[in-house]
Design a protein around this motif. Sequence first.
Motif, mmCIF file in Angstrom:
data_model
loop_
_atom_site.group_PDB
_atom_site.id
_atom_site.type_symbol
_atom_site.label_atom_id
_atom_site.label_comp_id
_atom_site.label_asym_id
_atom_site.label_seq_id
_atom_site.Cartn_x
_atom_site.Cartn_y
_atom_site.Cartn_z
ATOM 1 N N SER A 59 -32.404 6.120 -46.702
ATOM 2 C CA SER A 59 -32.374 6.260 -45.249
ATOM 3 C C SER A 59 -31.232 7.172 -44.810
ATOM 4 O O SER A 59 -30.125 7.094 -45.352
ATOM 5 N N GLN A 60 -31.514 7.971 -43.819
ATOM 6 C CA GLN A 60 -30.504 8.837 -43.224
ATOM 7 C C GLN A 60 -29.975 8.246 -41.918
ATOM 8 O O GLN A 60 -29.051 8.780 -41.319
ATOM 9 N N ASN A 61 -30.576 7.131 -41.475
ATOM 10 C CA ASN A 61 -30.236 6.517 -40.196
ATOM 11 C C ASN A 61 -29.127 5.481 -40.407
ATOM 12 O O ASN A 61 -29.319 4.493 -41.128
ATOM 13 N N ASP A 63 -28.051 3.149 -38.511
ATOM 14 C CA ASP A 63 -28.446 1.807 -38.059
ATOM 15 C C ASP A 63 -29.334 1.114 -39.087
ATOM 16 O O ASP A 63 -29.204 -0.086 -39.321
ATOM 17 N N VAL A 64 -30.222 1.862 -39.708
ATOM 18 C CA VAL A 64 -31.081 1.299 -40.757
ATOM 19 C C VAL A 64 -30.228 0.941 -41.967
ATOM 20 O O VAL A 64 -30.399 -0.121 -42.570
ATOM 21 N N ARG A 65 -29.283 1.777 -42.299
ATOM 22 C CA ARG A 65 -28.398 1.509 -43.440
ATOM 23 C C ARG A 65 -27.537 0.261 -43.187
ATOM 24 O O ARG A 65 -27.347 -0.565 -44.081
ATOM 25 N N LYS A 66 -27.054 0.106 -41.968
ATOM 26 C CA LYS A 66 -26.261 -1.086 -41.607
ATOM 27 C C LYS A 66 -27.132 -2.351 -41.708
ATOM 28 O O LYS A 66 -26.694 -3.378 -42.238
ATOM 29 N N PHE A 67 -28.359 -2.269 -41.222
ATOM 30 C CA PHE A 67 -29.312 -3.374 -41.316
ATOM 31 C C PHE A 67 -29.571 -3.721 -42.790
ATOM 32 O O PHE A 67 -29.538 -4.894 -43.177
ATOM 33 N N SER A 112 -41.519 9.472 -48.894
ATOM 34 C CA SER A 112 -40.719 10.656 -48.588
ATOM 35 C C SER A 112 -39.616 10.263 -47.611
ATOM 36 O O SER A 112 -39.733 9.268 -46.887
ATOM 37 N N THR A 113 -38.562 11.032 -47.583
ATOM 38 C CA THR A 113 -37.436 10.732 -46.697
ATOM 39 C C THR A 113 -37.873 10.626 -45.232
ATOM 40 O O THR A 113 -37.473 9.676 -44.555
ATOM 41 N N PRO A 114 -38.710 11.549 -44.717
ATOM 42 C CA PRO A 114 -39.098 11.415 -43.313
ATOM 43 C C PRO A 114 -39.912 10.144 -43.009
ATOM 44 O O PRO A 114 -39.868 9.636 -41.897
ATOM 45 N N ASP A 115 -40.639 9.633 -43.996
ATOM 46 C CA ASP A 115 -41.469 8.439 -43.792
ATOM 47 C C ASP A 115 -40.740 7.144 -44.107
ATOM 48 O O ASP A 115 -41.211 6.064 -43.772
ATOM 49 N N PHE A 116 -39.601 7.241 -44.771
ATOM 50 C CA PHE A 116 -38.980 6.045 -45.325
ATOM 51 C C PHE A 116 -38.647 4.983 -44.278
ATOM 52 O O PHE A 116 -39.021 3.817 -44.442
ATOM 53 N N ASP A 117 -37.915 5.329 -43.237
ATOM 54 C CA ASP A 117 -37.478 4.320 -42.272
ATOM 55 C C ASP A 117 -38.665 3.585 -41.659
ATOM 56 O O ASP A 117 -38.633 2.361 -41.506
#
Length: 182
Positions: A59-61, A63-67, A112-117
Amino acid sequence: MLRTIAFTLALTAATPLFAQTPPPPPPAEAKMQALPYVTAAGMSDLYEINSSQIALEKSQNPDVRKFAQMLIDHHQKTTAATVKAAQKAGLTPPPPALGGATASITELQTASTPDFDRLYLGQQLPAHQAALDLHQSYAKEGDKAPLKATARTAIPIIKKHIAAVTKLQAGKSSDHAGHASM
Protein backbone atom coordinates in the motif's frame (compact mmCIF):
# COMPACT_ATOMS: atom_id res chain seq x y z
CA MET A 1 -19.81 5.82 -30.70
CA LEU A 2 -17.25 3.19 -31.74
CA ARG A 3 -14.49 5.32 -30.22
CA THR A 4 -16.40 5.40 -26.91
CA ILE A 5 -16.87 1.63 -26.94
CA ALA A 6 -13.21 1.06 -27.85
CA PHE A 7 -12.09 3.44 -25.07
CA THR A 8 -14.35 1.73 -22.54
CA LEU A 9 -13.06 -1.70 -23.55
CA ALA A 10 -9.45 -0.51 -23.37
CA LEU A 11 -10.05 1.03 -19.93
CA THR A 12 -11.73 -2.14 -18.71
CA ALA A 13 -8.85 -4.28 -19.97
CA ALA A 14 -6.33 -2.00 -18.31
CA THR A 15 -8.03 -2.20 -14.91
CA PRO A 16 -8.95 -5.82 -14.25
CA LEU A 17 -11.80 -6.53 -11.90
CA PHE A 18 -11.02 -8.68 -8.90
CA ALA A 19 -13.42 -10.65 -6.82
CA GLN A 20 -12.23 -9.27 -3.47
CA THR A 21 -12.29 -12.75 -2.05
CA PRO A 22 -12.83 -12.59 1.71
CA PRO A 23 -11.85 -15.59 3.82
CA PRO A 24 -14.63 -18.15 4.20
CA PRO A 25 -16.90 -17.87 7.25
CA PRO A 26 -16.19 -20.20 10.16
CA PRO A 27 -18.14 -23.46 10.42
CA ALA A 28 -21.30 -23.42 12.54
CA GLU A 29 -19.79 -25.66 15.25
CA ALA A 30 -17.09 -23.01 15.85
CA LYS A 31 -19.75 -20.80 17.39
CA MET A 32 -20.38 -23.28 20.24
CA GLN A 33 -17.53 -25.83 20.49
CA ALA A 34 -14.13 -24.94 21.90
CA LEU A 35 -11.71 -26.62 19.49
CA PRO A 36 -13.50 -25.50 16.28
CA TYR A 37 -13.75 -22.01 17.82
CA VAL A 38 -10.02 -21.88 18.57
CA THR A 39 -9.23 -23.12 15.06
CA ALA A 40 -11.55 -20.58 13.41
CA ALA A 41 -10.32 -17.70 15.58
CA GLY A 42 -6.72 -18.67 14.78
CA MET A 43 -7.44 -18.74 11.04
CA SER A 44 -9.15 -15.35 11.26
CA ASP A 45 -6.27 -13.78 13.19
CA LEU A 46 -3.63 -15.32 10.92
CA TYR A 47 -5.46 -14.02 7.83
CA GLU A 48 -5.61 -10.52 9.38
CA ILE A 49 -1.93 -10.58 10.26
CA ASN A 50 -0.76 -11.95 6.89
CA SER A 51 -3.02 -9.71 4.80
CA SER A 52 -1.90 -6.70 6.79
CA GLN A 53 1.78 -7.57 6.39
CA ILE A 54 1.16 -7.57 2.63
CA ALA A 55 -0.55 -4.18 3.00
CA LEU A 56 2.54 -2.79 4.72
CA GLU A 57 4.58 -3.90 1.70
CA LYS A 58 2.20 -2.89 -1.10
CA SER A 59 0.00 0.00 0.00
CA GLN A 60 1.08 3.53 -0.77
CA ASN A 61 -1.67 5.04 1.42
CA PRO A 62 -0.43 6.02 4.91
CA ASP A 63 -3.94 5.56 6.37
CA VAL A 64 -4.17 2.01 5.00
CA ARG A 65 -0.68 1.26 6.29
CA LYS A 66 -1.60 2.60 9.76
CA PHE A 67 -4.76 0.44 9.74
CA ALA A 68 -2.71 -2.61 8.68
CA GLN A 69 -0.22 -2.10 11.51
CA MET A 70 -3.08 -1.77 14.01
CA LEU A 71 -4.53 -5.08 12.76
CA ILE A 72 -1.18 -6.83 13.09
CA ASP A 73 -0.72 -5.56 16.64
CA HIS A 74 -4.27 -6.34 17.77
CA HIS A 75 -4.56 -9.76 16.13
CA GLN A 76 -1.24 -10.92 17.54
CA LYS A 77 -2.65 -10.09 20.98
CA THR A 78 -6.01 -11.79 20.35
CA THR A 79 -4.21 -14.90 19.11
CA ALA A 80 -2.08 -15.02 22.26
CA ALA A 81 -5.16 -14.50 24.45
CA THR A 82 -7.09 -17.27 22.66
CA VAL A 83 -4.18 -19.72 22.98
CA LYS A 84 -3.82 -18.91 26.68
CA ALA A 85 -7.58 -19.33 27.27
CA ALA A 86 -7.62 -22.62 25.34
CA GLN A 87 -4.79 -23.94 27.50
CA LYS A 88 -6.63 -22.78 30.63
CA ALA A 89 -9.66 -24.71 29.34
CA GLY A 90 -7.53 -27.87 29.08
CA LEU A 91 -7.07 -27.81 25.30
CA THR A 92 -3.92 -28.02 23.24
CA PRO A 93 -4.69 -25.52 20.50
CA PRO A 94 -3.38 -26.29 17.03
CA PRO A 95 -1.09 -23.68 15.48
CA PRO A 96 -3.09 -21.16 13.44
CA ALA A 97 -3.47 -22.07 9.76
CA LEU A 98 -4.89 -20.07 6.85
CA GLY A 99 -7.07 -22.90 5.54
CA GLY A 100 -9.67 -21.43 3.19
CA ALA A 101 -8.19 -17.93 3.56
CA THR A 102 -5.25 -18.90 1.33
CA ALA A 103 -7.11 -17.69 -1.79
CA SER A 104 -7.65 -14.28 -0.19
CA ILE A 105 -3.95 -13.96 0.63
CA THR A 106 -2.97 -15.03 -2.89
CA GLU A 107 -5.31 -12.44 -4.34
CA LEU A 108 -3.59 -9.73 -2.29
CA GLN A 109 -0.10 -10.95 -3.15
CA THR A 110 -0.82 -10.84 -6.87
CA ALA A 111 -2.79 -7.56 -6.88
CA SER A 112 -1.33 -4.64 -8.76
CA THR A 113 -0.37 -1.61 -6.71
CA PRO A 114 -3.25 0.54 -8.04
CA ASP A 115 -5.79 -2.19 -7.16
CA PHE A 116 -4.30 -3.23 -3.85
CA ASP A 117 -6.00 -0.88 -1.38
CA ARG A 118 -9.44 -1.53 -2.87
CA LEU A 119 -8.91 -5.29 -2.67
CA TYR A 120 -7.43 -5.23 0.81
CA LEU A 121 -10.17 -3.04 2.26
CA GLY A 122 -12.78 -5.00 0.31
CA GLN A 123 -11.66 -8.18 2.06
CA GLN A 124 -11.40 -6.64 5.51
CA LEU A 125 -15.04 -5.72 6.07
CA PRO A 126 -16.57 -9.18 5.45
CA ALA A 127 -13.64 -10.86 7.23
CA HIS A 128 -14.22 -8.73 10.32
CA GLN A 129 -17.99 -9.17 10.16
CA ALA A 130 -17.49 -12.95 10.12
CA ALA A 131 -15.02 -12.67 13.03
CA LEU A 132 -17.48 -10.53 14.98
CA ASP A 133 -20.23 -13.11 14.43
CA LEU A 134 -17.88 -15.91 15.53
CA HIS A 135 -16.80 -14.18 18.75
CA GLN A 136 -20.27 -12.90 19.65
CA SER A 137 -21.79 -16.34 19.10
CA TYR A 138 -19.11 -18.15 21.07
CA ALA A 139 -19.26 -15.59 23.89
CA LYS A 140 -22.98 -16.31 24.16
CA GLU A 141 -23.19 -20.06 23.44
CA GLY A 142 -19.65 -21.44 23.83
CA ASP A 143 -18.84 -24.48 25.91
CA LYS A 144 -15.67 -23.33 27.73
CA ALA A 145 -15.75 -20.38 30.15
CA PRO A 146 -12.15 -19.17 29.59
CA LEU A 147 -12.73 -19.03 25.84
CA LYS A 148 -16.09 -17.32 26.28
CA ALA A 149 -14.34 -14.61 28.27
CA THR A 150 -11.67 -14.20 25.59
CA ALA A 151 -14.34 -14.03 22.90
CA ARG A 152 -16.06 -11.23 24.84
CA THR A 153 -12.82 -9.23 25.02
CA ALA A 154 -12.29 -9.62 21.25
CA ILE A 155 -15.70 -8.12 20.38
CA PRO A 156 -14.90 -4.42 21.00
CA ILE A 157 -11.56 -4.80 19.20
CA ILE A 158 -13.27 -6.23 16.13
CA LYS A 159 -15.94 -3.52 16.25
CA LYS A 160 -13.14 -0.92 16.26
CA HIS A 161 -11.65 -2.59 13.17
CA ILE A 162 -15.03 -2.59 11.40
CA ALA A 163 -15.46 1.13 12.12
CA ALA A 164 -11.94 1.87 10.88
CA VAL A 165 -12.27 -0.09 7.63
CA THR A 166 -15.68 1.46 6.98
CA LYS A 167 -14.15 4.91 7.42
CA LEU A 168 -11.25 4.02 5.10
CA GLN A 169 -13.64 2.71 2.45
CA ALA A 170 -15.69 5.90 2.64
CA GLY A 171 -12.49 7.90 2.26
CA LYS A 172 -11.46 5.86 -0.77
CA SER A 173 -14.87 6.51 -2.35
CA SER A 174 -14.59 10.23 -1.83
CA ASP A 175 -11.03 10.18 -3.25
CA HIS A 176 -12.36 8.64 -6.44
CA ALA A 177 -15.19 11.16 -6.58
CA GLY A 178 -12.68 13.99 -6.59
CA HIS A 179 -13.26 15.20 -3.04
CA ALA A 180 -10.53 15.87 -0.53
CA SER A 181 -8.72 12.80 0.69
CA MET A 182 -8.66 11.67 4.32
